[in-house]
Design a protein around this motif. Structure first.
Motif, short mmCIF file in Angstrom:
data_model
loop_
_atom_site.label_atom_id
_atom_site.label_comp_id
_atom_site.label_asym_id
_atom_site.label_seq_id
_atom_site.Cartn_x
_atom_site.Cartn_y
_atom_site.Cartn_z
N UNK A 19 1.05 -1.06 -0.32
CA UNK A 19 -0.24 0.22 -0.06
C UNK A 19 0.92 1.27 0.37
N UNK A 20 1.93 1.36 1.04
CA UNK A 20 2.98 2.36 0.55
C UNK A 20 3.46 2.43 0.16
N UNK A 21 3.73 1.54 -0.98
CA UNK A 21 4.55 2.07 -1.95
C UNK A 21 4.12 1.86 -3.54
N UNK A 22 2.94 1.64 -2.74
CA UNK A 22 1.99 2.29 -4.76
C UNK A 22 1.64 4.20 -3.55
N UNK A 23 1.14 4.11 -2.71
CA UNK A 23 0.46 5.11 -2.44
C UNK A 23 1.80 6.20 -2.85
N UNK A 24 2.55 5.83 -1.95
CA UNK A 24 3.97 7.51 -2.57
C UNK A 24 4.55 7.02 -3.66
N UNK A 25 4.35 6.60 -4.68
CA UNK A 25 4.99 6.47 -5.79
C UNK A 25 6.25 5.45 -5.91
N UNK A 26 6.53 5.43 -4.83
CA UNK A 26 8.43 4.85 -4.91
C UNK A 26 8.22 3.52 -5.68
N UNK A 27 7.54 2.78 -5.88
CA UNK A 27 7.31 1.73 -6.61
C UNK A 27 7.49 1.98 -8.57
N UNK A 28 7.02 2.62 -8.66
CA UNK A 28 8.18 3.44 -10.15
C UNK A 28 9.12 4.24 -10.23
N UNK A 29 9.72 4.39 -8.94
CA UNK A 29 11.44 4.30 -8.76
C UNK A 29 12.23 3.30 -9.01
N UNK A 79 16.57 -4.19 -12.67
CA UNK A 79 16.92 -5.60 -12.82
C UNK A 79 17.54 -5.41 -11.07
N UNK A 80 17.61 -4.82 -10.07
CA UNK A 80 18.58 -5.41 -9.23
C UNK A 80 16.79 -5.70 -8.31
N UNK A 81 16.03 -5.12 -8.49
CA UNK A 81 15.19 -5.99 -7.61
C UNK A 81 13.59 -6.57 -8.15
N UNK A 82 13.71 -7.38 -7.21
CA UNK A 82 12.38 -9.14 -7.84
C UNK A 82 11.51 -8.35 -6.65
N UNK A 83 10.50 -7.91 -6.69
CA UNK A 83 9.11 -7.71 -6.20
C UNK A 83 8.09 -8.91 -6.29
N UNK A 84 8.07 -9.62 -5.25
CA UNK A 84 7.06 -10.77 -5.73
C UNK A 84 6.11 -10.38 -4.46
N UNK A 85 4.45 -10.99 -4.77
CA UNK A 85 3.65 -11.27 -3.89
C UNK A 85 4.19 -11.96 -2.39
N UNK A 86 2.81 -12.09 -1.20
CA UNK A 86 3.70 -12.66 -0.60
C UNK A 86 4.10 -14.40 -0.73
N UNK A 87 4.97 -14.56 -0.30
CA UNK A 87 5.62 -16.01 0.12
C UNK A 87 4.80 -17.01 0.42
N UNK A 88 4.22 -18.19 -0.10
CA UNK A 88 4.10 -19.09 0.63
C UNK A 88 5.41 -19.81 1.13
#
Ligand code: UD1
Length: 360
Positions: A235-245, A249-258
């Motif tokens: 929620x914070x990553x999206x609301x703040x726009x951090x996710x777009x920046x 190539x370094x970050x692999x954003x994943x859904x919560x893992x099992x």
């Protein structure tokens, strides 16, 4: 017939309760019911763990969902009271330090039902953490204390609990891990870190979260960062726009893992960066270096014996700590498995409970 209800609600409860459920299920003279409060409700935060840990479906489900602390705790109390009145259990078992732990223990105790607390006695001495309040209040009304490490016994004795009520049994979360690692071979080591972040103090403030992620990225050098993202953090990553920046190539954003995917990812990692409680313990048992982004830990054996380093949240400190692991220059990574973290804690707990209930 003796009846016991185990109460779980949030992700870290599930792997602590699974081996206890399995140990009870192998006995004939006791009915064990697994109750899920519904504190965590997304498939990725809840259902997958029941499936992967072989727990089937919960016997009872309260469906309380999210809310403020008071709302969530109150909803669980109202619904759990009805269950206790109907089911009349001899004992309620609560796990860890989440809101479901606190709510269920208060309800049971007020109905004169005995309470057992698995993972009791841990203390961070940081009363700004909601989990610390949950631990203190739960332990103040618990009858049987099951502790994972020596510090737990020390704190409980200091609080005036009787020696005979406190049982140092080991760690049921590690039981689940031992079982998993016995049945699944270790993956090859990769050139990556695993990051988990969900504490409100780390993820609710945009600027703070941005600075933390930047310092981790800077420290990681040429390593990738695998980041399974908790819903609150997303929620914070999206609301703040951090996710777009983020540099993808370094970050692999994943859904919560099992559970299986997460442990496999951690086993193969160069290091783990986290603000979780349980992950400090899992990395210690696995011998994977762990950097904890907090000022205090309620699990000191992971620092004294294990692979855990408490770094705090100051960006330069975080960057340096990550960099030392990335460049293989970290010191003191010699680690030992804490006493009784041997995969048999649940068996000990169930034996003690059966003995204590037949005496009472
Ligand atoms: C809870 C525990 C924490 C534990 C963590 C593991 C308490 C006080 N905190 O924190 O100790 O380390 O679980 O994840 O009990 N949400 C969803 N889907 C879900 C669950 C939550 O979207 O299935 C979102 C909701 O917006 C919710 C927020 O996450 O408001 C926080 O959930 P909550 O259960 O209140 O606390 P956690 O931060 O998950």
């Amino acid at each position: 017939m003796i009846k016991v209800i185990s109460v779980v609600g949030a992700r870290p409860n599930f792997m602590k309760a699974a081996p206890v459920k399995h140990a009870f299920d192998s006995l004939k003279n006791v009915t064990h019911l697994l109750l899920h409060t519904g504190q965590h409700y997304d498939a990725a935060m809840s259902d997958i763990f029941f499936e992967e840990l072989g727990m089937g479906k919960p016997d009872l489900f309260l469906g309380v969902g999210s809310g403020s602390h008071a709302e969530q705790t109150a909803k669980i109390m109202i619904e759990f009271e009805k269950v206790c009145i109907e089911q009349k259990p001899n004992l309620v078992i609560v796990y860890g330090d989440v809101n479901s732990t606190l709510a269920a223990s208060i309800v049971a105790k007020k109905l004169n039902i005995k309470v057992a607390h698995v993972e009791s006695g841990l203390r961070s001495f940081d009363r700004e953490m909601p989990e610390e309040i949950n631990r203190i209040v739960t332990d103040s009304i618990t009858d049987l204390f099951f502790v994972t490490e020596e510090s737990g016994r020390t704190h409980l004795l200091h609080d005036g609990k009787k020696y005979e009520q406190i049982f140092f049994v080991g760690n049921t979360m590690i039981d689940t891990l031992v079982h998993f690692c016995t049945n699944n071979s270790a993956p090859q080591k990769g050139n990556y870190f695993v990051l988990t972040l969900h504490r409100p103090s780390n993820v609710d403030n945009h600027e703070h979260l941005k600075a933390l992620l930047q310092s981790i990225e800077d420290g990681a050098g040429d390593c990738e960062i695998y980041f399974p993202v908790h819903p609150r953090t997303m929620k914070t990553l999206k609301d703040s726009g951090i996710i777009n920046n983020l540099n993808l190539t370094k970050w692999k954003l994943l859904d919560p893992a099992g559970y299986k995917d997460f442990i496999t990812m951690v086993r193969g990692a160069k290091g783990v960066v986290t603000d979780s409680g349980g992950i400090q313990e899992e990395t210690t048992w696995l011998g994977v270096p762990c950097i904890t982004l907090r000022e205090s830990t309620e699990r000191p054996s992971t620092v004294e014996l294990g692979t855990n380093t408490l770094i705090g949240i100051e960006p330069q400190m975080v960057k340096n700590a990550v960099s030392r692991i990335a460049t293989n220059t970290a010191q003191n990574l010699y680690s030992k498995v804490p006493p009784l973290w041997d995969g048999r804690a649940a068996e000990r707990i169930v034996n003690i409970i059966m003995r204590e209930l037949s005496l009472s």
